[in-house]
Write a protein that holds these residues in place. Structure first.
Motif, PDB file in Angstrom:
ATOM      1  N   ASN A  19       3.399  16.077 -12.153  1.00 47.24           N
ATOM      2  CA  ASN A  19       2.437  17.056 -12.662  1.00 47.24           C
ATOM      3  C   ASN A  19       2.729  18.454 -12.128  1.00 47.24           C
ATOM      4  N   HIS A  64       0.828  -1.217   0.000  1.00 42.54           N
ATOM      5  CA  HIS A  64       0.000   0.000   0.000  1.00 42.54           C
ATOM      6  C   HIS A  64       0.857   1.260   0.000  1.00 42.54           C
ATOM      7  N   THR A  88       2.185   1.860  -3.416  1.00 41.28           N
ATOM      8  CA  THR A  88       1.131   2.387  -4.290  1.00 41.28           C
ATOM      9  C   THR A  88       0.950   3.886  -4.060  1.00 41.28           C
ATOM     10  N   GLN A  89       0.914   4.285  -2.781  1.00 47.44           N
ATOM     11  CA  GLN A  89       0.747   5.707  -2.460  1.00 47.44           C
ATOM     12  C   GLN A  89       1.954   6.518  -2.931  1.00 47.44           C
ATOM     13  N   GLU A  94       3.791   5.870  -5.505  1.00 50.64           N
ATOM     14  CA  GLU A  94       3.669   6.025  -6.961  1.00 50.64           C
ATOM     15  C   GLU A  94       2.703   7.150  -7.294  1.00 50.64           C
ATOM     16  N   ARG A  95       1.615   7.257  -6.531  1.00 50.26           N
ATOM     17  CA  ARG A  95       0.668   8.357  -6.755  1.00 50.26           C
ATOM     18  C   ARG A  95       1.318   9.699  -6.457  1.00 50.26           C
ATOM     19  N   VAL A  96       2.062   9.754  -5.359  1.00 48.77           N
ATOM     20  CA  VAL A  96       2.745  11.007  -5.002  1.00 48.77           C
ATOM     21  C   VAL A  96       3.769  11.362  -6.066  1.00 48.77           C
ATOM     22  N   ASP A  97       4.425  10.351  -6.617  1.00 49.32           N
ATOM     23  CA  ASP A  97       5.393  10.604  -7.687  1.00 49.32           C
ATOM     24  C   ASP A  97       4.696  11.204  -8.906  1.00 49.32           C
ATOM     25  N   GLY A  98       3.508  10.692  -9.240  1.00 54.47           N
ATOM     26  CA  GLY A  98       2.738  11.269 -10.356  1.00 54.47           C
ATOM     27  C   GLY A  98       2.322  12.700 -10.075  1.00 54.47           C
ATOM     28  N   ILE A  99       1.891  12.957  -8.847  1.00 53.16           N
ATOM     29  CA  ILE A  99       1.498  14.321  -8.477  1.00 53.16           C
ATOM     30  C   ILE A  99       2.698  15.250  -8.559  1.00 53.16           C
TER      31      ILE A  99
END
Length: 135
Positions: free
Chosen positions: A74, A60, A63-64, A66-71
């Motif tokens: 951006n 988990h 996964t989080q 990876e999301r922070v990396d995407g943010i």
């Protein structure tokens, strides 16, 4: 009985006594090792669910992340776009806008100075007569 046999019996008795005295701590040590073995077995059995939950938690967290990396990616793109937009604004409108602001400031100062001069009586309009001269 000869004195050698008596000495041998005393030595054998002392040896039996020594073996008995050493047997008691060895028995206690064996019990302690048995209890330690049971405790290690229980800890091993209870550690499997703990490791499973730790693996789930790490999944988990990854996964989080990876999301922070995407943010973050951006946000970096938005920052680059804002920087480019700022550069474009400065290049196209910045210099003329500064010139217009300076001109309007100068015009407003000149208008205020004329109004102030129009409201005050003209000090230089009256001249003093010269001494000994004609007017």
């Amino acid at each position: 009985m000869s004195p050698g046999q008596i000495a041998a019996l005393v030595a054998a008795g002392a040896f039996v006594l020594l073996v008995l005295l050493l047997a008691i701590p060895l028995i206690k040590l064996g019990r302690t090792l048995d209890e330690a073995t049971v405790a290690i077995r229980k800890a091993h059995q209870n550690s499997d669910p703990l490791f499973d939950e730790a693996n789930t938690t790490l999944t988990h967290v990854n996964t989080q992340l990876e999301r922070v990396d995407g943010i973050t990616a951006n946000a970096k793109a938005v920052t680059g776009n804002v920087s480019a937009l700022t550069s474009l604004f400065t290049a196209t409108l910045g210099s003329p806008l500064v010139k217009v602001a300076a001109l309007s400031y100068g015009v407003s100062k000149a208008v205020k100075a004329r109004r102030k001069a129009a409201q005050e009586p003209n000090k230089h309009a009256r001249r003093r007569p010269r001494k000994g001269g004609k007017r």
